[in-house]
Design a protein around this motif. Structure first.
Motif, short mmCIF file in Angstrom:
data_model
loop_
_atom_site.label_atom_id
_atom_site.label_comp_id
_atom_site.label_asym_id
_atom_site.label_seq_id
_atom_site.Cartn_x
_atom_site.Cartn_y
_atom_site.Cartn_z
N GLU A 181 0.85 -1.20 0.00
CA GLU A 181 0.00 0.00 0.00
C GLU A 181 0.88 1.26 0.00
O GLU A 181 1.78 1.39 0.83
CB GLU A 181 -0.90 -0.03 1.25
N SER B 297 -9.25 1.41 2.06
CA SER B 297 -8.86 2.73 1.57
C SER B 297 -9.58 3.87 2.28
O SER B 297 -9.02 4.96 2.44
CB SER B 297 -9.17 2.82 0.07
N ALA C 46 -6.46 6.03 3.41
CA ALA C 46 -6.17 7.28 2.69
C ALA C 46 -6.12 8.44 3.67
O ALA C 46 -5.26 9.33 3.58
CB ALA C 46 -7.21 7.54 1.61
N HIS D 216 -2.48 10.27 3.92
CA HIS D 216 -2.33 11.59 3.33
C HIS D 216 -2.39 12.72 4.35
O HIS D 216 -1.96 13.84 4.05
CB HIS D 216 -3.31 11.79 2.17
N ARG E 266 4.18 15.97 -2.69
CA ARG E 266 3.64 14.68 -3.13
C ARG E 266 4.21 14.28 -4.49
O ARG E 266 4.46 13.10 -4.74
CB ARG E 266 2.11 14.75 -3.16
N TYR F 131 1.96 -0.10 -9.08
CA TYR F 131 1.47 1.23 -8.74
C TYR F 131 2.07 2.17 -9.78
O TYR F 131 3.28 2.31 -9.89
CB TYR F 131 1.91 1.62 -7.33
N ALA G 204 -5.16 15.53 -1.61
CA ALA G 204 -4.78 14.13 -1.36
C ALA G 204 -5.04 13.35 -2.63
O ALA G 204 -5.81 13.78 -3.49
CB ALA G 204 -5.59 13.53 -0.21
N HIS H 2 -5.31 8.98 -4.05
CA HIS H 2 -5.32 7.59 -3.61
C HIS H 2 -5.61 6.69 -4.79
O HIS H 2 -6.36 7.05 -5.68
CB HIS H 2 -6.38 7.37 -2.53
N SER I 259 -7.19 3.12 -5.59
CA SER I 259 -7.93 1.96 -5.09
C SER I 259 -8.88 1.48 -6.16
O SER I 259 -9.33 2.25 -7.01
CB SER I 259 -8.69 2.29 -3.80
N TYR J 84 -7.18 5.77 -10.12
CA TYR J 84 -6.33 6.80 -9.48
C TYR J 84 -7.15 8.07 -9.33
O TYR J 84 -7.67 8.59 -10.33
CB TYR J 84 -5.09 7.07 -10.34
N PRO K 6 -12.04 7.75 -1.11
CA PRO K 6 -10.96 7.86 -0.10
C PRO K 6 -10.23 9.20 -0.03
O PRO K 6 -10.00 9.71 1.08
CB PRO K 6 -10.03 6.70 -0.48
N PRO K 7 -9.83 9.82 -1.17
CA PRO K 7 -8.98 11.01 -1.02
C PRO K 7 -9.70 12.21 -0.42
O PRO K 7 -9.03 13.14 0.07
CB PRO K 7 -8.53 11.33 -2.46
#
Lengths: 117, 733
Positions: free
Chosen positions: B486, B516, B520, B524, B542, B561, B593, B595, B597, B601, B702-703
């Motif tokens: 992850e 996630s 996340a 983040h 980032r 990834y 942020a 993430h 998942s 993306y 998630p983000p």
């Protein structure tokens, strides 16, 4: 509990939570449910909802539509604050709120340009 | 999630003539002859078709997966229709029965419908088109490659002759079926339906109040049931005043159900009350008095979990999942170090339609109507609990009023089935909202302990992460685990990840973007802390962490990834939101942020204004990369908006707390959902990349949570390390 608003119907045109309304309290008031809003889905709110494809899962939408149509019956040109007040008790777990608000504005236009009722 | 094979290019097609001159195209995961052997003869075998073309030219396409609001009932048939060569407005969509032999995997979960069906649905549609073209070519005595198909008509290009699909269906039904592996697919530039905005096929029924949800199902002669379980997870009935309950108005049956097996995901112990109406069953239950054997979980509580987690954090992680480089040495040499403890709570799915199932059992056969996300698992669970064969169970997939992962579990199916079999009369089991919140498979709470270090140039050089979660032995609880791959694993040279377990007891499960949705937030947020420690812009920090646009994978190629795709969405969202180019007033701030998942993306920016801890989200920007093709752009935008708003909802006010082994919260007054006035605009963009199309039910969520918390930090200087925000003193403006 009247927590989600999905069961909203209209009693004499006023948005009412069916789950908190015993039949004994209704008396002679006219009850309108989503099925009675129009015979064919032609109410401006229903047409606006279809045009914008408002629903996701759709479970709350009967209640959203009954609350929105009650608002427009009382205030054909509602302000944002009117919408906030009339709609804030109706939860949408899928969070279709952006389109519900847009749908109300679109229904105002449809009603003004010769929509049914 | 299911044991059935997906329909693949190795599947078998079957074409069947239908009365009056039409055709059915069905697809099977086994050779047709094997299936015929199961049912006796080929003639007796009734296919569940993907495509039905009537002699009148009518086109019916089956939507095979459960619809819970994610839009698959529209999206999947769009794929078939486009390759078939018909107009979308001419297509009638029907929900398929649960029939994995015909349809392959039928499940709603993991945002998998697109990646697992994109190719095979195209092939099924293309095969049918190829047969209709062949039928036309045969009729005209022309080569098939002189013919093309569109809008339900085959045209012989040199002569301009035309035949409709309706006229061709009977002849097409007599032709050999093509090999799915070799059918010719359309060039994506020729798509006429895929990539166009299409409204939900059920929208007209929804806005006119048609009874299309599982809760609306009616079966002749059915009774209504409620089921009282022990408020402590896994507790058992010692005794109950059944005589009192049975004497209540309208009550037909009241009986004790014993737990079957040991899993909290199966049939648990409780008391069933069956009556002429659901209201009478519910009223009668209010007279029910049960003495429970509450079992070992009665001593569990959120307070105790937090105490134990803090204690475990003092020592090393019980299990090491990954160790790269030398974290201790790197921390010693770091220019700045940051240490932080993060927490997120248990969450309930809170589908607006509570769990329900209608069951009918007669002559050894069971029929179920349910909004299950995993009918294959449901059928297996029910068969095992009732001791009947899976082949004696029929499951009707009925539209669910939300799912969010709750209906991956089939506990309510097995309850309804057990009650129906016991009483021998069809029954609808319906949970109350309170039942639903008390008996969920909760998103597991998580405790995360970090230590990180940046070097003099502001790059992360050290990362130690101790995740205290729930589990037993070496196995984490459902959705309580973490992969050693992850992110930001593999992007930091000195990296350690380990876990320690708190005891299981509270049932846990997958909530939209499982894993996630919590990870996340912690990753983040902590990355943001390191960015500020390094004195770097959070976006640039980032980008530096992601490094060169390249694929990062395990030595065996697993768990890739794509840093290029992550950079792409991050750069785009910075651009769209005006990151670094806009001055925001004091008390306002932007947070970012990203993430990866469910193969997607996503990068998101949230802008907030915070006045006296009242948070107003001014806007959310979402950029997603789900590959080369957004199949239904209308629903795609809706899913991304809904996912982002769902995340805001979770972050601000939601928490299930455990006291004495039971859930404290009972309804939305204690578990608030986002409301109309709290929903900000959400601007959504998709970045098209040359990757296979992937799903959208989950990865946009998630983000948004860390982006919100990072925005609050930018606005106020207060770092949020624990959710929900309401417990940290914040509220919606």
């Amino acid at each position: 509990m009247a927590q989600c608003g999905a069961c909203t119907v209209q009693l004499n045109g006023v948005a009412t939570r069916a789950c908190q309304t015993p039949v004994s309290s209704v008396g002679n008031a006219a009850i309108t449910t989503i099925e009675g809003l129009s015979p064919d889905g032609s109410h401006p709110v229903q047409r606006a909802w279809m045009e914008l494809d408002v629903p996701q899962c759709g479970y709350c939408q009967a209640g959203q539509i009954m609350a929105a149509s009650a608002l427009l019956a009382k205030k054909p040109r509602p302000s944002e604050a009117d919408i906030d007040e009339a709609m804030n008790g109706n939860l949408c777990r899928c969070a279709t709120y952006l389109r519900i608000r847009e749908g109300i504005h679109r229904a105002v236009q449809l009603a003004a340009t010769g929509g049914a009722r | 999630m299911t044991s059935t094979l997906p329909v693949s290019r190795r599947s078998f097609l079957r074409v069947t003539a239908i009365a009056g001159g039409g055709m059915l195209i069905a697809s099977y995961v086994q050779p047709i002859a094997d299936l015929a052997a199961l049912t006796g003869s080929l003639e007796d075998f009734t296919p569940n078709a993907f495509i039905k073309i009537g002699a009148d030219g009518s086109v019916t396409i089956t939507a095979k997966n459960p619809e819970i609001g994610q839009g698959v009932k529209t999206m999947l048939p769009m794929i078939i229709a486009d390759e078939l060569g018909v107009d979308w407005k001419a297509v009638k969509v029907e929900q398929g029965l649960f029939d994995p032999v015909a349809y392959g995997r039928q499940a709603a979960g993991g945002s998998t419908a697109t990646p697992t069906n994109w190719d095979n649905h195209r092939r099924v549609g293309a095969a049918a088109r190829q047969m209709l073209i062949a039928a036309a070519a045969l009729t005209w005595g022309t080569p098939a490659d002189e013919c093309s198909a569109a809008s339900g008509i085959v045209t012989h290009r040199p002569s301009g002759r035309k035949l409709t699909y309706g006229a061709l269906a009977a002849k097409a039904a007599t032709l050999a079926v093509p090999d799915l592996a070799t059918v010719t697919l359309k060039d994506p530039k020729d798509f006429t339906i895929i990539g166009t905005p299409q409204k939900g096929v059920d929208t007209p029924s929804i806005v006119t109040g048609k009874p299309i949800f599982s809760i609306d199902v009616k079966v002749p002669g059915m009774l209504f049931a409620v089921f009282q379980k022990c408020p402590v997870f896994g507790g058992k009935v010692k005794s109950a005043n059944l005589d009192v309950v049975t004497a209540q108005p309208g009550v037909k049956h009241a009986f004790v159900v014993e737990q079957v097996g040991t899993s909290l995901g199966g049939l648990l112990g409780g008391v069933a009350v069956v009556a002429d109406s659901w209201w009478l069953a519910k009223q009668a239950r209010e007279k029910l008095e049960v003495t429970w054997d509450e079992g070992p979980t009665a001593s569990h509580s959120s307070v105790e979990y937090a105490r134990k987690a803090a204690e475990l954090a003092q020592g090393p992680a019980a299990r090491s999942l990954r160790k790269d480089g030398d974290v201790d040495a790197a921390l010693k040499g770091a220019a700045k170090t940051v240490e932080a403890a993060y927490f997120y709570p248990f969450l309930s799915h809170a589908t607006l339609e509570p769990q329900n199932c209608t069951a009918s059992f007669s002559n050894g056969k069971l029929e179920l109507w349910a909004p299950t996300q995993t009918p294959a698992n449901g059928r297996q669970l029910v068969a095992q609990a009732l001791g009947i064969a899976e082949t004696d169970i029929t499951i009707h997939l009925v539209r669910g009023g939300g799912g969010f992962g709750r209906r991956l579990s089939n506990d309510y199916l097995v309850e309804a089935a057990w009650i129906a079999k016991t009483i021998g009369v069809p029954v609808k089991l319906l949970w109350t909202r309170e039942d639903d919140m008390a008996h969920d498979f909760y998103r597991p709470a998580g405790f995360h302990f970090f230590k990180g270090g940046v070097d003099g140039e502001g790059k992360i050089i050290a990362w130690r992460h101790h995740f205290v979660t729930f589990g037993e032995g070496d196995r984490p609880g459902s959705s309580a685990g973490i992969q050693p791959t992850e992110f930001p694993s593999r992007f930091i040279p000195n990296f350690e990840l380990g876990t320690s377990f708190l005891p299981l007891g509270v049932p846990t499960g997958a909530l939209r973007a499982p894993g996630s949705n919590g990870l996340a937030f912690v990753f983040h947020s902590f990355i943001d802390e390191l960015a500020h420690a390094a004195g770097k812009d959070p976006v640039q920090f980032r980008l530096d962490l992601l490094g060169d646009p390249r694929m990062v994978a395990e030595p065996d190629g697993r768990a890739g990834y794509d840093a290029a795709r992550a950079r792409g969405v991050l750069e785009d969202v910075a651009e769209k939101s005006g990151w670094g180019r806009r001055k925001v007033p004091k008390g306002s701030g932007l947070g970012v942020a990203f993430h990866f998942s469910h193969l997607g993306y996503f990068a998101e920016v949230v802008e907030v204004t915070v006045v006296d801890a009242a948070v107003k989200v001014n806007k959310v920007w979402v950029v997603g990369d789900i590959g080369s093709q957004v199949i239904n752009p209308l629903n795609a935008e809706h899913q991304a908006q809904g996912g982002a708003l769902d995340g805001l909802s979770e972050a601000m006010g939601q928490e299930i707390t455990i006291e004495n082994g039971r859930a404290v919260q009972t309804n939305f007054h204690e578990y608030p959902l986002l409301r109309h006035t709290q929903a900000p605009p959400v601007e959504v963009h998709f970045r098209v990349t040359n990757n296979p199309p992937t799903g959208l039910g989950e990865p946009a969520l998630p983000p948004v949570i860390p982006a919100l918390c990072n925005a609050i930090f930018a606005a106020t200087g207060k770092r949020v390390r624990s959710l929900p925000l309401s417990k940290e003193g914040f509220r919606w403006a």
